[in-house]
Design a protein around this motif. Structure first.
Motif, PDB file in Angstrom:
ATOM      1  N   GLU A   2       0.822  -1.219   0.000  1.00  0.00           N
ATOM      2  CA  GLU A   2       0.000   0.000   0.000  1.00  0.00           C
ATOM      3  C   GLU A   2       0.857   1.271   0.000  1.00  0.00           C
ATOM      4  N   GLY A   3       0.568   2.212  -0.882  1.00  0.00           N
ATOM      5  CA  GLY A   3       1.132   3.564  -0.771  1.00  0.00           C
ATOM      6  C   GLY A   3       2.600   3.724  -1.121  1.00  0.00           C
ATOM      7  N   ASN A   4       3.296   4.545  -0.309  1.00  0.00           N
ATOM      8  CA  ASN A   4       4.683   4.930  -0.593  1.00  0.00           C
ATOM      9  C   ASN A   4       5.662   3.757  -0.493  1.00  0.00           C
ATOM     10  N   ILE A   5       6.942   4.068  -0.827  1.00  0.00           N
ATOM     11  CA  ILE A   5       7.973   3.018  -0.787  1.00  0.00           C
ATOM     12  C   ILE A   5       8.097   2.409   0.610  1.00  0.00           C
ATOM     13  N   LYS A   6       8.139   1.095   0.666  1.00  0.00           N
ATOM     14  CA  LYS A   6       8.265   0.360   1.925  1.00  0.00           C
ATOM     15  C   LYS A   6       9.644  -0.293   1.970  1.00  0.00           C
ATOM     16  N   HIS A   7      10.137  -0.541   3.175  1.00  0.00           N
ATOM     17  CA  HIS A   7      11.496  -1.071   3.302  1.00  0.00           C
ATOM     18  C   HIS A   7      11.515  -2.304   4.208  1.00  0.00           C
ATOM     19  N   VAL A   8      12.026  -3.400   3.679  1.00  0.00           N
ATOM     20  CA  VAL A   8      12.246  -4.606   4.485  1.00  0.00           C
ATOM     21  C   VAL A   8      13.746  -4.720   4.728  1.00  0.00           C
ATOM     22  N   VAL A   9      14.136  -4.720   5.995  1.00  0.00           N
ATOM     23  CA  VAL A   9      15.555  -4.809   6.350  1.00  0.00           C
ATOM     24  C   VAL A   9      15.777  -6.139   7.074  1.00  0.00           C
ATOM     25  N   ASN A  10      16.569  -6.995   6.459  1.00  0.00           N
ATOM     26  CA  ASN A  10      16.886  -8.293   7.062  1.00  0.00           C
ATOM     27  C   ASN A  10      18.227  -8.194   7.787  1.00  0.00           C
ATOM     28  N   ILE A  11      18.247  -8.641   9.038  1.00  0.00           N
ATOM     29  CA  ILE A  11      19.472  -8.543   9.828  1.00  0.00           C
ATOM     30  C   ILE A  11      20.241  -9.864   9.747  1.00  0.00           C
ATOM     31  N   SER A  12      21.351  -9.796   9.027  1.00  0.00           N
ATOM     32  CA  SER A  12      22.216 -10.961   8.888  1.00  0.00           C
ATOM     33  C   SER A  12      23.500 -10.705   9.680  1.00  0.00           C
ATOM     34  N   SER A  13      24.522 -11.466   9.364  1.00  0.00           N
ATOM     35  CA  SER A  13      25.766 -11.385  10.136  1.00  0.00           C
ATOM     36  C   SER A  13      26.952 -11.446   9.177  1.00  0.00           C
ATOM     37  N   ALA A  59      14.248  -8.691  -3.888  1.00  0.00           N
ATOM     38  CA  ALA A  59      14.394  -7.385  -4.554  1.00  0.00           C
ATOM     39  C   ALA A  59      14.096  -7.534  -6.044  1.00  0.00           C
ATOM     40  N   GLU A  60      14.536  -8.637  -6.630  1.00  0.00           N
ATOM     41  CA  GLU A  60      14.286  -8.889  -8.042  1.00  0.00           C
ATOM     42  C   GLU A  60      12.796  -9.190  -8.278  1.00  0.00           C
ATOM     43  N   GLU A  61      12.251 -10.082  -7.457  1.00  0.00           N
ATOM     44  CA  GLU A  61      10.857 -10.507  -7.674  1.00  0.00           C
ATOM     45  C   GLU A  61       9.864  -9.358  -7.497  1.00  0.00           C
ATOM     46  N   PHE A  62      10.203  -8.411  -6.620  1.00  0.00           N
ATOM     47  CA  PHE A  62       9.265  -7.305  -6.346  1.00  0.00           C
ATOM     48  C   PHE A  62       9.776  -5.974  -6.892  1.00  0.00           C
ATOM     49  N   GLU A 101       7.275  -3.369  -7.672  1.00  0.00           N
ATOM     50  CA  GLU A 101       6.394  -2.914  -6.587  1.00  0.00           C
ATOM     51  C   GLU A 101       7.153  -1.838  -5.811  1.00  0.00           C
ATOM     52  N   ASN A 102       6.462  -1.221  -4.870  1.00  0.00           N
ATOM     53  CA  ASN A 102       7.109  -0.171  -4.080  1.00  0.00           C
ATOM     54  C   ASN A 102       7.797  -0.730  -2.835  1.00  0.00           C
ATOM     55  N   ILE A 103       8.303  -1.968  -2.918  1.00  0.00           N
ATOM     56  CA  ILE A 103       8.946  -2.558  -1.732  1.00  0.00           C
ATOM     57  C   ILE A 103      10.434  -2.748  -2.020  1.00  0.00           C
TER      58      ILE A 103
END
Ligand SMILES: NC(=O)c1ccc[n+]([C@@H]2O[C@H](COP(=O)([O-])OP(=O)(O)OC[C@H]3O[C@@H](n4cnc5c(N)ncnc54)[C@H](OP(=O)(O)O)[C@@H]3O)[C@@H](O)[C@H]2O)c1
Length: 237
Positions: A129-140, A171-174, A177-179
């Motif tokens: 929905e709406g503006n750009i969304k951000h998913v941040v995955n915490i790795s090591s 990132a490629e699959e979406f 989209e705005n994600i």
């Protein structure tokens, strides 16, 4: 903004939740198993900002099937859309490869990879929905290709590498989209996790210092990065 953070009862996630809860416009959803620690987090957030809108969900993400069926519904009780999702919960055991039980291997992959994967699947509609969304995955750094490895962390590092790889794929699959999806491969931070695994090791950063960086990246990084695995470490791999 609506911000969802897993693993928010202590360490980096706790500090992250506090930073976001300073802004009364943010609704922060803090997820972990320890109810008393999450209540402490809520109390601290109210102490620093009387109008803090932090909500917590007591939830064990060890079983991905349970995450799949229940966690989204719990989140939906508080919010209908998500601006930032930080997949931060993690589980580490430091054990020689041949001594690690099948249960420990499965738990390591479930908490560090599988449950985050199914949670992202379930939350995609809330991220569209709406503006750009951000998913941040915490790795090591252990899961960062070419980094020097720690003996005893084979399964933890492999699970973190899987999470990093998933980030690139999503990132490629979406991409239309705005994600945006990015992954931070953290170096050592002084938290309970590090102390338990390496009691004698002193890290160069506190949980609060690392959380400040992650919060800023979660807010602004989606303008500059997508599908990136970024090492956040003072040492060179
Ligand atoms: N500290 C470091 O040096 C370092 C370095 C590289 C990467 N990282 C990563 O950074 C993230 C945060 O680590 P940290 O050092 O802050 O660790 P921490 O202090 O041990 O905190 C881990 C968090 O994850 C939650 N968690 C663990 N198992 C869970 C489960 N089954 N269900 C729900 N929540 C669970 C814990 O909450 P409950 O126990 O209340 O459930 C806690 O809130 C992790 O992904 C870790 O792998 C840390």
């Amino acid at each position: 903004m609506n911000i969802v953070i897993t693993g928010a009862s202590k360490g980096i996630g706790f500090e992250l939740a506090k930073i976001f809860a300073k802004d009364s416009d943010n609704t922060v959803i803090a997820i972990a198993r320890s109810e008393n620690k999450l209540q402490d987090l809520k109390n601290e957030c109210i102490k620093q900002n009387l109008k803090s809108k932090l909500k917590f969900i007591v939830f064990d993400i060890e079983n991905p099937e349970k995450v799949k069926n229940e966690l989204k519904n719990e989140i939906n009780k508080h919010i209908n859309t998500i601006d930032i999702l930080i997949n931060n919960a993690g589980f580490l055991i430091n054990k020689p490869f041949t001594d690690t039980s099948t249960h420990e291997i499965i738990k390591t992959f479930n908490v560090n990879f599988m449950s985050h994967s199914v949670l992202i699947q379930d939350l995609i509609p809330m991220l569209k929905e709406g503006n750009i969304k951000h998913v941040v995955n915490i790795s090591s750094m252990g899961g960062f290709q070419g980094s020097s490895k720690f003996s005893g962390l084979s399964f933890y590092s492999s699970a973190k590498a899987a999470l990093a790889s998933l980030t690139e794929c999503l990132a490629e699959e979406f991409k239309n989209e705005n994600i945006k999806f990015n992954c931070l491969a953290l170096g050592a931070v002084n938290t309970e996790m590090l102390k338990t695994a390496f009691p004698d090791y002193e890290a160069p950063l506190s949980a609060n210092e690392m959380a400040k960086f992650i919060a800023d990246f979660a807010l602004n990084g989606s303008k500059y990065f997508n599908g990136k695995i970024i090492p956040v470490s003072l040492s060179t791999p």
